[in-house]
Design a protein around this motif. Structure first.
Motif, short mmCIF file in Angstrom:
data_model
loop_
_atom_site.label_atom_id
_atom_site.label_comp_id
_atom_site.label_asym_id
_atom_site.label_seq_id
_atom_site.Cartn_x
_atom_site.Cartn_y
_atom_site.Cartn_z
N ALA A 20 0.82 -1.20 0.00
CA ALA A 20 0.00 0.00 0.00
C ALA A 20 0.86 1.25 0.00
N GLY A 21 1.90 1.27 0.84
CA GLY A 21 2.75 2.45 0.93
C GLY A 21 3.51 2.72 -0.34
N SER A 22 4.07 1.68 -0.95
CA SER A 22 4.90 1.87 -2.13
C SER A 22 4.12 2.43 -3.30
N GLU A 135 5.54 15.45 -12.90
CA GLU A 135 5.58 14.29 -13.78
C GLU A 135 5.25 13.05 -12.96
N PHE A 136 4.35 12.24 -13.48
CA PHE A 136 4.07 10.94 -12.89
C PHE A 136 4.40 9.89 -13.93
N SER A 137 5.13 8.86 -13.50
CA SER A 137 5.55 7.83 -14.45
C SER A 137 5.52 6.47 -13.78
N ALA A 138 5.18 5.45 -14.55
CA ALA A 138 5.19 4.07 -14.06
C ALA A 138 5.68 3.17 -15.18
N PHE A 139 6.36 2.10 -14.81
CA PHE A 139 6.82 1.15 -15.81
C PHE A 139 6.64 -0.26 -15.30
N TYR A 140 6.57 -1.18 -16.22
CA TYR A 140 6.41 -2.60 -15.90
C TYR A 140 7.19 -3.41 -16.92
N SER A 141 7.86 -4.43 -16.44
CA SER A 141 8.59 -5.35 -17.30
C SER A 141 8.11 -6.76 -17.03
N PHE A 206 9.34 -3.70 -11.57
CA PHE A 206 8.40 -2.64 -11.97
C PHE A 206 8.46 -1.53 -10.93
N GLY A 207 7.87 -0.38 -11.25
CA GLY A 207 7.95 0.74 -10.32
C GLY A 207 7.14 1.94 -10.77
N ALA A 208 7.12 2.96 -9.93
CA ALA A 208 6.39 4.19 -10.20
C ALA A 208 7.11 5.35 -9.53
N GLU A 209 6.88 6.55 -10.03
CA GLU A 209 7.53 7.73 -9.46
C GLU A 209 6.69 8.97 -9.70
N ALA A 210 6.90 9.99 -8.89
CA ALA A 210 6.29 11.30 -9.06
C ALA A 210 7.36 12.35 -8.78
N ASN A 211 7.51 13.33 -9.68
CA ASN A 211 8.57 14.33 -9.57
C ASN A 211 8.04 15.73 -9.82
N ALA A 212 8.51 16.67 -9.03
CA ALA A 212 8.33 18.08 -9.34
C ALA A 212 9.48 18.51 -10.25
N LYS A 213 9.17 19.31 -11.28
CA LYS A 213 10.17 19.67 -12.28
C LYS A 213 10.49 21.16 -12.19
N SER A 214 11.71 21.48 -12.58
CA SER A 214 12.19 22.87 -12.53
C SER A 214 12.03 23.45 -11.13
N VAL A 215 12.38 22.68 -10.12
CA VAL A 215 12.24 23.14 -8.74
C VAL A 215 13.29 24.22 -8.44
N PHE A 216 12.93 25.10 -7.50
CA PHE A 216 13.78 26.23 -7.10
C PHE A 216 14.10 27.13 -8.30
N LEU A 223 12.88 16.88 -8.38
CA LEU A 223 12.88 16.27 -7.06
C LEU A 223 11.59 15.47 -6.92
N GLY A 224 11.68 14.27 -6.35
CA GLY A 224 10.48 13.48 -6.24
C GLY A 224 10.64 12.26 -5.36
N VAL A 225 9.69 11.38 -5.46
CA VAL A 225 9.67 10.13 -4.71
C VAL A 225 9.48 9.00 -5.71
N ARG A 226 10.11 7.86 -5.40
CA ARG A 226 10.05 6.74 -6.34
C ARG A 226 9.95 5.42 -5.58
N SER A 227 9.30 4.46 -6.19
CA SER A 227 9.22 3.13 -5.61
C SER A 227 9.57 2.10 -6.67
N PHE A 228 10.25 1.04 -6.25
CA PHE A 228 10.59 -0.09 -7.10
C PHE A 228 10.14 -1.38 -6.43
N TYR A 229 9.80 -2.36 -7.24
CA TYR A 229 9.70 -3.73 -6.77
C TYR A 229 10.68 -4.55 -7.58
N PHE A 230 11.59 -5.25 -6.89
CA PHE A 230 12.51 -6.16 -7.55
C PHE A 230 12.49 -7.47 -6.79
N GLY A 231 12.10 -8.54 -7.48
CA GLY A 231 12.02 -9.84 -6.84
C GLY A 231 12.64 -10.93 -7.71
#
Length: 810
Positions: A20-22, A135-141, A206-216, A223-231
């Protein structure tokens, strides 16, 4: 005997919280999204004439879009196909010599083949958050998977013979296990002087991320937060020289859930009209929530060789990613994009370093110090949604939609209407051995055809009818490894055939085949994504069968044909099935309404509440049912199911952020000789016989969905969602999942998806992903233990689903 590092309940809660958190954390940065439309601009002269001569809808003047390469705060979507290659697993030793004899060296590099590629996709959307681009991005392999079967590893025991052992069968490599050279207390003689070694390795990313662009105010800085799952999974099966029945099976599973902040830079630079080149570079520091599960079991000596140990912990990992790309504009608002991707993960736990100590019951080291490297190509489309939205035709006013709006407001429906839904999709699955794709009907919101009629018989009184059928052909719930195409023949499923009488003051009575009071009680959902994926999770891929990870018979023999995903939720559906009932519903009073339905051997009640505030909408239901239908007490069989269930959903309209949750608690109080999940009511013994006076433990199910729903363009709402579910005790007490008797069972699911409404054509286009992980513990056969059984694990391979489809309503 096995050792258990953590109870099944704690393990499930641990996975549930991480999942849930990731997934929710990445969505959270999007917050409230406001849009800024691109300023007017001229397209380059080389664009095709048919595009420039496009006529805007009647009453609207054509507005030339901003040139694609101009920097502006437009809302853009980029969808790309990925082809990734993973660098091989290195050269970890898997075999050693038996004493001073010769041996055949086998290393993990045996699985480093040239075809270690996997397909995937990446979706990215750019929007505005408080005048800051985000920017919000997600990928899956798809999983990487390789296997090898090596034969002739030993030639005998004489002088000069080849005698090959596995590394875990060498006591000098396992100083903590207390093993002696003769193989006690953990007897691994089957893995000494082996003839064959089967290896199967798979990994998932697979994973997802959200970033603020052109910060400061720094162009390109992110700058943002990202999550990965690797198993990873590693399975090996050994056969002893000159003894085909002496077989050992090893299963090792490592799971890394990474979550944390990242920093990066992104820039695209003009090199010619309509052509840009650039890319992005990112680096992050992540908390790594690690799980490791290992099992070891023998075919002919389970009493001396059956163990499992599970452990988890938290470490720190790093990730570095480089994505060069080129973009070529092909028409206003659309560009082709192509490039590469390079991804390094550092300080993660992998499976091969765990192999040599798999029989070491005291080993608690997860060895989270490995490096993983992926690289590959990506190509796709980048679409300016604002630009395309200018050309979209106005929504068509369908009588069907008008009627539904009126009904939702409590108004009298149209005298007669015919309606329908078509919801077809491509469903792909990977169960660790088999990969396949089929075109199916999405049973979360199936294809239907129906008719309604109503007439006012007096002031405030209305009567009418409702008839509806579903199309039973290639249902998404019916696809399985044995029936990959689902049902072949067309059939109709009666959904509604009823009449009703309704009073504005006294409520509504419905008689016939219709919804009961608790039908839909778990489906309250303001996300608008139920047509793609609902809380009723088994509707997509529910009949896919489990596959044993420690299979003594490799390949198709590892399939557990009597146990499916749907069995973890008690036989496919957590929602209440429609049936012939008398159903009464009260008028709504201050947001509340109450319903009750009944027939012989069935009744249920439900309380519903809805509130529409200035900025918030809330809806909730809770219900209870008792179902004894199907009982044959004259034959000694009695079905008695009692359920509490409900759901709640809330949405913040200004931002589009939503949260949905659902629960089910099902009790089994009857008597039935079946030992299967769908029918069983009682606990069974190791022979599969009912234990008198016992009942299966309560099935408990929880679901959570969160995300963003907002109309970025005139096309319609765009919806991003992340979801997670947990089901406990769906198999407990039964003869399911491999063991003679299941003593604990848990299903964990995480998923994500996106849906785009196209209002002009009453369409929805969607893409979704779900990852299932299973935990089963139970009793297996034993020749020496009291009662003839021994506690041992039943490791199950994960299952991945990817689905994409279109729903059309008329």
């Amino acid at each position: 005997m096995r050792t258990q590092a953590k109870s099944a309940q704690s393990r499930a809660n641990y996975r549930y919280g991480i999942a849930a958190g990731s997934l929710a954390a990445a969505l959270g940065l999007l917050g409230s999204v406001s849009l800024a439309r691109a300023d007017d601009g001229a397209a380059p002269s080389w664009f095709a004439a048919p595009v420039l001569n496009y006529k805007a809808p009647a009453g609207a003047a054509y507005v030339a879009p901003k040139p694609f390469w101009a920097e502006d705060p437009a809302t853009r979507l980029r969808v790309e196909y990925l082809m990734l290659y993973r660098k091989g697993p290195g050269a970890t030793a898997l075999t050693v010599a038996n004493g001073p004899s010769r041996y055949v060296p086998v290393f993990s590099s045996e699985l480093d083949t040239k075809d270690r590629t996997a397909a995937g996709f990446r979706a990215t959307i750019d929007a505005q958050l408080f005048d800051t681009p985000v920017e919000f991005s997600a990928f899956y392999s798809t999983p990487f998977q390789t296997e090898r079967l090596l034969s002739g590893l030993s030639t005998g025991s004489g002088t000069g013979a080849i005698r090959t052992n596995t590394t875990y069968a060498d006591p000098t490599l396992n100083p903590n296990c207390g093993c002696s050279p003769n193989g006690t207390p953990l007897n691994y003689t089957n893995s000494q002087t082996i003839d064959k070694l089967y290896l199967n390795h798979s990994s998932q990313l697979f994973g997802a991320e959200a970033n603020a662009k052109s910060v400061f105010g720094i162009p390109g800085l992110m700058l943002g937060v990202r999550s990965f799952y690797f198993g990873e999974d590693l399975n090996s099966v050994t056969t002893k020289f000159n003894n085909a029945n002496a077989i050992d099976a090893v299963s090792i599973q490592t799971r890394n859930y990474l979550l944390g902040p990242q920093i990066g830079f992104e820039g695209m630079f003009d090199i010619a009209p309509g052509i840009k080149i650039g890319g992005s570079a990112k680096a992050g520091l992540y908390a790594n929530f690690i799980e490791r599960e290992r099992s070891y079991i023998s075919r002919n000596q389970t009493q001396a060789r059956a163990l499992q140990n599970y452990t988890n912990g938290t470490g720190f990992a790093q990730a570095y990613e480089l994505n060069p790309r080129i973009e070529v504009a092909v028409m206003p608002g659309v560009a082709l994009t192509a490039g590469g991707t390079f991804l390094w993960l550092n300080n993660v736990s992998t499976v091969f370093p765990q192999y040599a100590t798999v029989t070491d019951t005291g080993d608690r080291n997860m060895r989270a110090k490995d490096k993983v490297f992926y690289y590959g190509l990506q190509a796709g489309l980048k679409i300016d949604l604002d630009t395309l939205g200018k050309y979209s035709p106005p929504p068509m006013r369908k009588r069907y939609l008008e009627a539904r709006i009126l009904e939702s407001q409590g108004a009298t429906p149209l005298p007669f209407m015919v309606y329908g839904d078509i919801n077809r999709m491509a469903l792909s699955w990977n169960d660790g051995v088999q990969r396949d794709t089929r075109v199916v009907d999405n049973y979360s919101a199936p294809s239907i055809f129906g008719a309604r009629g109503a007439i006012e018989i007096a002031r405030g009184w209305t009567t009418g009818f409702h008839a509806e059928v579903g199309l039973l052909q290639a249902r998404s719930i019916a696809v399985s490894q044995d029936l990959p195409g689902g049902e072949k023949d067309w059939a109709l499923d009666l959904r509604y055939l009823d009449w009703f009488i309704r009073s504005n003051r006294y409520g509504k009575i419905t008689v016939g085949h219709t919804s009961t009071a608790t039908d839909g009680a778990v489906l309250n959902d303001f996300s608008g994504t139920n047509a793609a994926a609902s809380a009723n999770i088994a509707m997509i891929g529910g009949d896919l069968m489990l596959r044993s990870a420690d299979a003594l018979d490799t390949g198709s023999g590892s399939l557990i044909t009597r146990t499916s995903i749907g069995d973890f939720v008690g036989g496919a559906t957590i929602d209440t099935l429609r049936r012939n009932v008398v159903h009464y519903e009260t008028p709504t009073y201050k947001g509340f309404d109450f319903g009750v339905a009944a027939r012989e051997k069935f009744w249920d009640v439900a309380l519903n509440y809805r509130a529409n505030l200035a900025n918030w909408r809330f809806r909730a239901s809770v219900g209870y049912l008792r179902d004894t239908e199907g009982s044959r007490e004259d034959l000694g069989f009695k079905k008695d199911r009692r359920e509490w269930k409900g759901s709640a959903s809330v949405i913040h309209d200004p931002t589009g952020l939503f949260v949905t949750t659902a629960f089910v608690n099902r009790q089994f109080r009857g008597f039935d000789s079946s030992n299967q999940a769908t029918f069983g009511e009682n606990m069974v013994d190791q022979l599969g016989n009912v234990i008198p006076g016992t009942h299966r433990p309560d099935l408990r199910f929880g679901y959570l969905k969160t995300g963003l729903r907002k109309q970025f363009t005139p096309l319609g709402d765009t919806k991003f969602y992340a979801e997670t579910a947990i089901a406990k005790n769906g198999l407990t007490g039964l003869r399911e999942g491999g063991p003679k008797v299941v003593t604990a069972s848990t299903l964990n699911m995480i998923g994500a998806g996106v849906m785009q409404d196209i209002d002009a054509y009453n369409m929805q286009v969607y893409l979704g992903f779900r990852h299932y992980a299973f935990n089963i513990e139970g009793l297996r056969d034993s020749n020496s233990q009291p009662g003839g059984v021994i506690a041992s694990p039943a490791p199950i391979k994960d299952i991945n689903l990817v689905f994409s489809g279109v729903r059309f309503r008329f």
